[in-house]
Design an enzyme around this catalytic site. Structure first.
Site, short mmCIF file in Angstrom:
data_model
loop_
_atom_site.label_atom_id
_atom_site.label_comp_id
_atom_site.label_asym_id
_atom_site.label_seq_id
_atom_site.Cartn_x
_atom_site.Cartn_y
_atom_site.Cartn_z
N GLN A 1 2.17 -6.37 -3.45
CA GLN A 1 2.54 -6.39 -2.04
C GLN A 1 3.90 -5.67 -1.90
O GLN A 1 4.14 -4.75 -2.64
CB GLN A 1 2.58 -7.82 -1.47
CG GLN A 1 1.21 -8.44 -1.30
CD GLN A 1 0.66 -9.01 -2.58
OE1 GLN A 1 1.34 -9.70 -3.30
NE2 GLN A 1 -0.59 -8.74 -2.85
N ASP B 1 0.82 -1.22 0.00
CA ASP B 1 0.00 0.00 0.00
C ASP B 1 0.85 1.26 0.00
O ASP B 1 0.45 2.29 0.55
CB ASP B 1 -0.96 0.01 1.20
CG ASP B 1 -1.72 -1.28 1.31
OD1 ASP B 1 -2.28 -1.70 0.30
OD2 ASP B 1 -1.74 -1.89 2.40
N GLY C 1 -4.52 -4.73 -4.11
CA GLY C 1 -5.70 -3.93 -4.44
C GLY C 1 -5.29 -2.51 -4.75
O GLY C 1 -4.56 -1.90 -3.98
N HIS C 2 -5.70 -2.05 -5.91
CA HIS C 2 -5.44 -0.64 -6.18
C HIS C 2 -6.74 -0.02 -6.67
O HIS C 2 -7.47 -0.60 -7.46
CB HIS C 2 -4.31 -0.43 -7.18
CG HIS C 2 -4.15 -1.56 -8.13
ND1 HIS C 2 -3.24 -2.55 -7.93
CD2 HIS C 2 -4.81 -1.86 -9.25
CE1 HIS C 2 -3.34 -3.42 -8.91
NE2 HIS C 2 -4.30 -3.03 -9.72
N LYS D 1 2.00 2.43 -5.16
CA LYS D 1 2.79 2.14 -6.37
C LYS D 1 2.01 2.48 -7.64
O LYS D 1 2.59 2.75 -8.68
CB LYS D 1 3.17 0.65 -6.40
CG LYS D 1 4.03 0.23 -5.22
CD LYS D 1 4.35 -1.26 -5.26
CE LYS D 1 3.28 -2.17 -4.75
NZ LYS D 1 3.04 -2.15 -3.31
P1 IMP Z 1 -2.44 -12.89 2.35
O1 IMP Z 1 -1.54 -12.40 1.28
O2 IMP Z 1 -3.90 -12.66 2.06
O3 IMP Z 1 -2.15 -14.30 2.74
O4 IMP Z 1 -2.15 -12.01 3.68
C1 IMP Z 1 -0.93 -12.11 4.39
C2 IMP Z 1 -0.51 -10.76 4.94
O5 IMP Z 1 -0.15 -9.90 3.87
C3 IMP Z 1 -1.62 -10.03 5.69
O6 IMP Z 1 -1.02 -9.28 6.74
C4 IMP Z 1 -2.20 -9.08 4.65
O7 IMP Z 1 -2.82 -7.96 5.22
C5 IMP Z 1 -0.93 -8.71 3.91
N1 IMP Z 1 -1.16 -8.30 2.51
C6 IMP Z 1 -1.37 -9.09 1.45
N2 IMP Z 1 -1.51 -8.36 0.33
C7 IMP Z 1 -1.37 -7.07 0.69
C8 IMP Z 1 -1.36 -5.84 -0.05
O8 IMP Z 1 -1.52 -5.78 -1.27
N3 IMP Z 1 -1.17 -4.71 0.71
C9 IMP Z 1 -0.96 -4.75 2.04
N4 IMP Z 1 -0.94 -5.87 2.77
C10 IMP Z 1 -1.14 -7.03 2.09
#
Ligand code: IMP
Length: 412
Positions: A228, A21, A48-49, A24
């Site tokens: 991420q 977040d 997510g954007h 980017k």
């Molecule tokens: P998962 O990727 O859904 O398994 O989540 C694992 C961890 O990564 C959690 O703390 C999520 O909140 C974090 N996370 C996954 N994708 C994002 C992203 O795009 N932005 C911020 N945090 C993310």
């Protein structure tokens, strides 16, 4: 901008330096104009954007933010390191089409990307529940279980969906294992309904294994949009509070099947402060009052889950760590204007033996920077803050975000 673009070269990556977040999407949107292919390498619908399509805000999770670039016609490439939930992908394609943005003919998916089924999401939720007070705080998009299937060599690749029957058989085999391992059920009919109507279209969009290589050889410019961020990397992040993919620059190359030498530059993106969604250590997490200010001014709510993001201060050791892991050439510091009202800007410089953060306290600038486009027009204290980051990380800050708009950016 011209100077920056020519210094980046034909294959460049934009990688988050914190916990995601970082914003980017904006630099991708700006750079996309100068590239022919926008590639996403890893992760899935956990990213997510927010993108405004036809005057309405939408959150895109799988398609890179570069997919919506005004001058479309760019090829969009989803790499082998991705895990893709097909109904979500089709929904995003539909949203773009409804807004008059053609995407079907320029979308390419690696045959080695894996499919995320509904059952992966169910297991994600089940595992979180079973973790009790050791929850990771996942996005519940099935990411961990889909990567677990991939590593256990029982996942379904896009290239394996050559007949309806092949998908059906795959699900029947998984059905037994899922029942034995988790006591959970797969609704095979529902899974098939989500995938089969799109099978032929997806087969027609499956990329040849050497497609990206051929494009690069033909002098097409490739922009890699990281998903991420570094501190969420499965190997180099704050394990176990990480995502399940390789979110670094080298992870992106692996996810796209490109050799290390292909990458000509890498921009590190970091917020002027820091946020985290989900659980895990966050040494510079701010006291509630300051966190609330940053959250409100920065609009810090998860774009996938809507969760309020944890907010805190920049942590220089993390920036240096990310710079080492990724080989950043420069920084894009985003959302500088969020700090405009802060009387004092805290910057984490390290952690004491007791695990407490040490801070450098810089004077705030207490005046609006929103929309400023020249470095010299920034208040002196804001310039000092940026120069402090440069000095402490030994990298130039070449881009500074001063607002959500596309033009609200300083390029140096
Ligand atoms: P998962 O990727 O859904 O398994 O989540 C694992 C961890 O990564 C959690 O703390 C999520 O909140 C974090 N996370 C996954 N994708 C994002 C992203 O795009 N932005 C911020 N945090 C993310």
């Amino acid at each position: 901008m011209k100077d920056l673009v020519s210094s980046l070269g034909p294959v460049s990556a934009v990688i988050g330096a914190q916990w995601g977040d970082e914003g980017k999407g904006k630099i991708i949107d700006i750079l996309a104009e100068h590239y022919d292919v926008i590639a996403r390498a890893c992760g899935g619908a956990n990213a997510g954007h927010t993108i405004v399509v036809g005057g309405k805000k939408h959150v895109f999770r799988l398609l890179p933010s570069g997919a919506l670039h005004a001058a479309s016609g760019k090829d969009i490439f989803l790499g082998a390191g991705m895990v893709i939930h097909i109904p979500t992908l089709m929904e995003e394609i539909g949203l773009l089409e409804n807004a008059g943005v053609a995407i079907r003919e320029r979308l390419w998916i690696s045959g080695s990307a894996h499919v995320v089924f509904e059952y992966h999401k169910d297991i994600d939720a089940l595992q979180e529940e079973r973790r009790g007070d050791r929850k990771i705080g996942t996005t519940k998009r099935g990411i961990g279980p889909a990567f677990a299937d991939k590593a256990a060599r029982c996942g379904l690749r896009f290239s394996m969906m050559d007949t309806d029957e092949a998908i059906h058989m795959h699900l029947r085999e998984r059905e037994r294992d899922i029942r034995d391992m988790y006591g959970a059920k797969i609704d095979v009919k529902d899974e098939l309904n989500g995938v089969l109507p799109h099978r032929e279209f997806l087969a027609s969009r499956t990329a040849r294994p050497d497609m990206l290589h051929d494009l690069i050889r033909d002098k097409r410019r490739v922009l890699i949009e990281g998903a991420q961020a570094t501190l969420l990397d499965i190997d180099h992040g704050t394990y176990p509070y990480v995502t399940s993919s390789s979110t670094t620059a080298s992870g992106a190359l692996q996810g796209l099947g490109l050799p290390p030498k292909a990458l000509k530059s890498c921009i590190g993106v970091a917020k002027a402060y820091c946020t985290r969604v989900g659980e895990g250590a966050f040494v510079t997490e701010a006291e509630e009052e300051a966190a609330k200010r940053l959250r409100e001014r920065g609009g810090e709510y998860g774009s996938v889950t809507g969760r309020p993001r944890r907010c805190g201060w920049l942590h220089l050791p993390d920036l240096r760590y990310s710079a080492h892991i990724n080989g950043f050439d420069c920084w894009n510091i985003t959302k500088l204007d969020v700090l405009d009202t802060e009387p004092e800007i805290l910057v984490g410089t390290g952690v004491s033996a007791a695990g407490k953060p040490a801070y450098e306290r810089l004077p705030g600038w207490k005046q609006p920077t929103t929309g400023i486009r020249k470095f010299d027009d920034l208040p002196q204290n804001a310039r000092q803050f940026i120069e402090f980051i440069e000095k402490q990380t030994l990298l130039p800050v070449r881009l500074i975000g001063t607002g959500p708009g596309r033009e609200e950016m300083i390029v140096r």
